[in-house]
Write a protein that holds these residues in place. Sequence first.
Motif, mmCIF file in Angstrom:
data_model
loop_
_atom_site.group_PDB
_atom_site.id
_atom_site.type_symbol
_atom_site.label_atom_id
_atom_site.label_comp_id
_atom_site.label_asym_id
_atom_site.label_seq_id
_atom_site.Cartn_x
_atom_site.Cartn_y
_atom_site.Cartn_z
ATOM 1 N N GLY A 37 0.800 -1.214 -0.131
ATOM 2 C CA GLY A 37 0.076 -0.037 -0.037
ATOM 3 C C GLY A 37 0.999 1.157 0.036
ATOM 4 N N LYS A 38 2.031 1.339 0.737
ATOM 5 C CA LYS A 38 2.955 2.511 0.784
ATOM 6 C C LYS A 38 3.507 2.447 -0.648
ATOM 7 C CE LYS A 38 4.388 2.295 5.638
ATOM 8 N NZ LYS A 38 5.367 2.000 6.752
ATOM 9 N N GLU A 39 3.665 1.552 -1.441
ATOM 10 C CA GLU A 39 4.462 1.701 -2.714
ATOM 11 C C GLU A 39 3.321 2.332 -3.541
ATOM 12 O OE1 GLU A 39 5.872 -0.893 -6.503
ATOM 13 O OE2 GLU A 39 5.413 -2.041 -4.398
ATOM 14 N N ALA A 40 1.954 1.886 -3.579
ATOM 15 C CA ALA A 40 0.986 2.770 -4.346
ATOM 16 C C ALA A 40 0.877 4.166 -4.126
ATOM 17 C CB ALA A 40 -0.273 2.085 -4.182
ATOM 18 N N LEU A 41 1.134 4.403 -2.750
ATOM 19 C CA LEU A 41 0.735 5.981 -2.295
ATOM 20 C C LEU A 41 2.062 6.823 -2.562
ATOM 21 C CD1 LEU A 41 -0.451 5.327 1.392
ATOM 22 C CD2 LEU A 41 -1.808 6.125 -0.677
ATOM 23 N N ASP B 251 4.289 10.877 -5.841
ATOM 24 C CA ASP B 251 4.973 11.581 -6.958
ATOM 25 C C ASP B 251 4.233 12.443 -8.119
ATOM 26 O OD1 ASP B 251 7.210 10.357 -5.949
ATOM 27 O OD2 ASP B 251 7.259 8.558 -7.098
ATOM 28 N N VAL B 252 3.126 12.038 -8.531
ATOM 29 C CA VAL B 252 2.291 12.849 -9.269
ATOM 30 C C VAL B 252 1.919 14.043 -8.718
ATOM 31 C CG1 VAL B 252 0.220 12.889 -10.644
ATOM 32 C CG2 VAL B 252 1.549 10.535 -10.489
ATOM 33 N N LEU B 253 1.365 14.015 -7.424
ATOM 34 C CA LEU B 253 0.870 15.007 -6.685
ATOM 35 C C LEU B 253 1.876 16.043 -6.406
ATOM 36 C CD1 LEU B 253 -1.315 13.445 -3.762
ATOM 37 C CD2 LEU B 253 -1.912 14.402 -5.959
ATOM 38 N N ASN B 254 3.038 15.519 -6.164
ATOM 39 C CA ASN B 254 4.281 16.785 -5.958
ATOM 40 C C ASN B 254 4.987 17.419 -7.374
ATOM 41 O OD1 ASN B 254 4.366 16.375 -3.423
ATOM 42 N ND2 ASN B 254 5.966 14.544 -3.271
ATOM 43 N N THR B 255 4.355 16.944 -8.418
ATOM 44 C CA THR B 255 4.510 17.702 -9.674
ATOM 45 C C THR B 255 3.393 18.130 -10.249
ATOM 46 O OG1 THR B 255 4.387 15.358 -10.807
ATOM 47 C CG2 THR B 255 6.723 16.084 -10.089
ATOM 48 N N THR B 256 2.148 18.166 -9.542
ATOM 49 C CA THR B 256 0.978 19.065 -10.083
ATOM 50 C C THR B 256 0.552 20.005 -8.882
ATOM 51 O OG1 THR B 256 0.402 16.524 -11.061
ATOM 52 C CG2 THR B 256 -1.408 18.356 -10.801
ATOM 53 N N SER B 257 0.437 21.203 -9.745
ATOM 54 C CA SER B 257 -0.019 22.456 -8.913
ATOM 55 C C SER B 257 -1.474 22.404 -9.110
ATOM 56 C CB SER B 257 0.701 23.577 -9.309
ATOM 57 O OG SER B 257 0.481 23.925 -10.693
ATOM 58 N N GLY B 258 -2.134 23.158 -8.165
ATOM 59 C CA GLY B 258 -3.545 23.559 -8.330
ATOM 60 C C GLY B 258 -4.444 22.533 -7.936
ATOM 61 N N THR C 23 -6.517 9.160 8.150
ATOM 62 C CA THR C 23 -5.460 9.945 8.770
ATOM 63 C C THR C 23 -3.957 9.410 8.446
ATOM 64 O OG1 THR C 23 -6.825 10.705 10.481
ATOM 65 C CG2 THR C 23 -4.622 10.994 11.048
ATOM 66 N N SER C 24 -4.107 7.911 8.537
ATOM 67 C CA SER C 24 -2.767 7.081 8.577
ATOM 68 C C SER C 24 -2.194 7.314 6.918
ATOM 69 C CB SER C 24 -3.040 5.588 8.572
ATOM 70 O OG SER C 24 -3.238 5.306 9.881
ATOM 71 N N ILE C 25 -3.205 7.652 5.985
ATOM 72 C CA ILE C 25 -2.639 7.648 4.506
ATOM 73 C C ILE C 25 -2.229 9.191 4.594
ATOM 74 C CG2 ILE C 25 -3.464 7.805 2.397
ATOM 75 C CD1 ILE C 25 -5.434 5.551 2.813
ATOM 76 N N VAL C 26 -3.019 10.109 5.044
ATOM 77 C CA VAL C 26 -2.515 11.442 5.174
ATOM 78 C C VAL C 26 -0.909 11.653 5.733
ATOM 79 C CG1 VAL C 26 -2.929 13.892 6.019
ATOM 80 C CG2 VAL C 26 -4.803 12.537 4.966
ATOM 81 N N ARG C 27 -0.879 10.881 6.683
ATOM 82 C CA ARG C 27 0.375 10.961 7.451
ATOM 83 C C ARG C 27 1.483 10.477 6.553
ATOM 84 N NH1 ARG C 27 -1.215 8.719 11.533
ATOM 85 N NH2 ARG C 27 -1.965 10.629 12.663
ATOM 86 N N ILE C 28 1.282 9.334 6.234
ATOM 87 C CA ILE C 28 2.225 8.702 5.085
ATOM 88 C C ILE C 28 2.547 9.655 3.745
ATOM 89 C CG2 ILE C 28 2.983 7.112 3.353
ATOM 90 C CD1 ILE C 28 3.453 5.904 6.158
ATOM 91 N N LEU C 29 1.499 10.358 3.260
ATOM 92 C CA LEU C 29 1.843 11.228 2.142
ATOM 93 C C LEU C 29 2.602 12.446 2.535
ATOM 94 C CD1 LEU C 29 -1.822 10.915 0.284
ATOM 95 C CD2 LEU C 29 0.292 9.953 -0.352
ATOM 96 N N VAL D 9 4.137 15.320 0.308
ATOM 97 C CA VAL D 9 3.004 15.998 -0.093
ATOM 98 C C VAL D 9 2.486 17.303 0.727
ATOM 99 C CG1 VAL D 9 0.531 15.776 -0.853
ATOM 100 C CG2 VAL D 9 1.908 14.108 -1.350
ATOM 101 N N ASN D 10 2.288 18.441 0.015
ATOM 102 C CA ASN D 10 1.891 19.662 0.829
ATOM 103 C C ASN D 10 1.045 19.545 1.767
ATOM 104 O OD1 ASN D 10 1.516 22.222 1.529
ATOM 105 N ND2 ASN D 10 1.275 23.201 -0.275
ATOM 106 N N PRO D 11 0.913 19.565 3.039
ATOM 107 C CA PRO D 11 -0.087 19.283 4.097
ATOM 108 C C PRO D 11 -1.149 20.420 3.848
ATOM 109 C CG PRO D 11 1.939 20.311 5.232
ATOM 110 C CD PRO D 11 2.191 19.868 3.781
ATOM 111 N N HIS D 12 -1.022 21.556 3.154
ATOM 112 C CA HIS D 12 -2.003 22.599 3.079
ATOM 113 C C HIS D 12 -2.772 22.358 2.137
ATOM 114 C CE1 HIS D 12 1.437 24.946 4.940
ATOM 115 N NE2 HIS D 12 0.331 25.412 5.629
ATOM 116 N N THR D 13 -2.584 21.112 1.274
ATOM 117 C CA THR D 13 -3.664 20.648 0.179
ATOM 118 C C THR D 13 -4.295 19.557 0.442
ATOM 119 O OG1 THR D 13 -1.886 19.724 -1.064
ATOM 120 C CG2 THR D 13 -2.029 21.879 -1.392
#
Length: 260
Positions: free
Chosen positions: A154-158, A163-170, A200-206, A212-216
């Motif tokens: 599961g961590k591998e999928a996340l 990697d996609v989220l960190n290169t995508t804005s907005g 919450t566990s998934i958000v913490r890993i991301l 991944v930007n926690p503000h988003t």
Amino acid sequence: MKKHIILVSGIILLLAACVPKRELISEQKRVKGLQKDSSGTHSLLNDCNSQVALLEKDKMDLKNSMNNLSANDQSAMANSNMTIADQAKRLSVLEGLIQAQKDVMNKLKKTVADALINFKPDQLSVTLKDGKLYVSLQEKLLFASGSAEIDPIGKEALKNLADVLNTTSGITVDVEGHTDTIPMKGKYEDNWALSTARATSIVRILTTDYNVNPHTIIASGRSKYYPIADNTTSEGRAKNRRTEIILSPDLTELFKLLNQ
């Protein structure tokens, strides 16, 4: 008119000299009648001339009113055309923003699908719905039954998704935990607690492990109340035990335009 009267007077004098008195009186009466008719005709002519003058004045007033009305109509039409042009321009901008958002989300769907291509369809799915991208991760990909601890696969999928989220804005990210209707036993009080703990566990890993930007990003639990399958079967319950990572485009500019 004066010449006519003088001529008639001359005739009277001539008749007076040539005709008997009775005939003279008769002629005098006839002449007076002619004079009266002449006077009446003259008065009627004056009245007609006055009426013609009034009609000419009414005609000029009406013409001026029509000219003024035409000018006002032209001004109103010009203002109306400007309004229509502004609305058309606004609509064009709005359609452009909507199409741009669609293009962004279609591109994002392909990028996410490519990043998660090594995972099986029964483990996760990527779909566009209502302008948002849903990455639905099944329980067996992420968690053991009744647990909120993420498995290595599961961590591998996340990580691939991060990697996609960190290169995508907005893009805003909403992580939603879902369960079936089976009551919880053990560590968690109920399905609300389990679904929220998993999100919450998934958000913490991301955010902590994959930056991944926690503000988003938002974590939320939906418990058993948003099933996608029948909870009376084991297959349906398995589908309902999922975590959805919902990617939404930034609609700030679109809402600004709509509120103008």
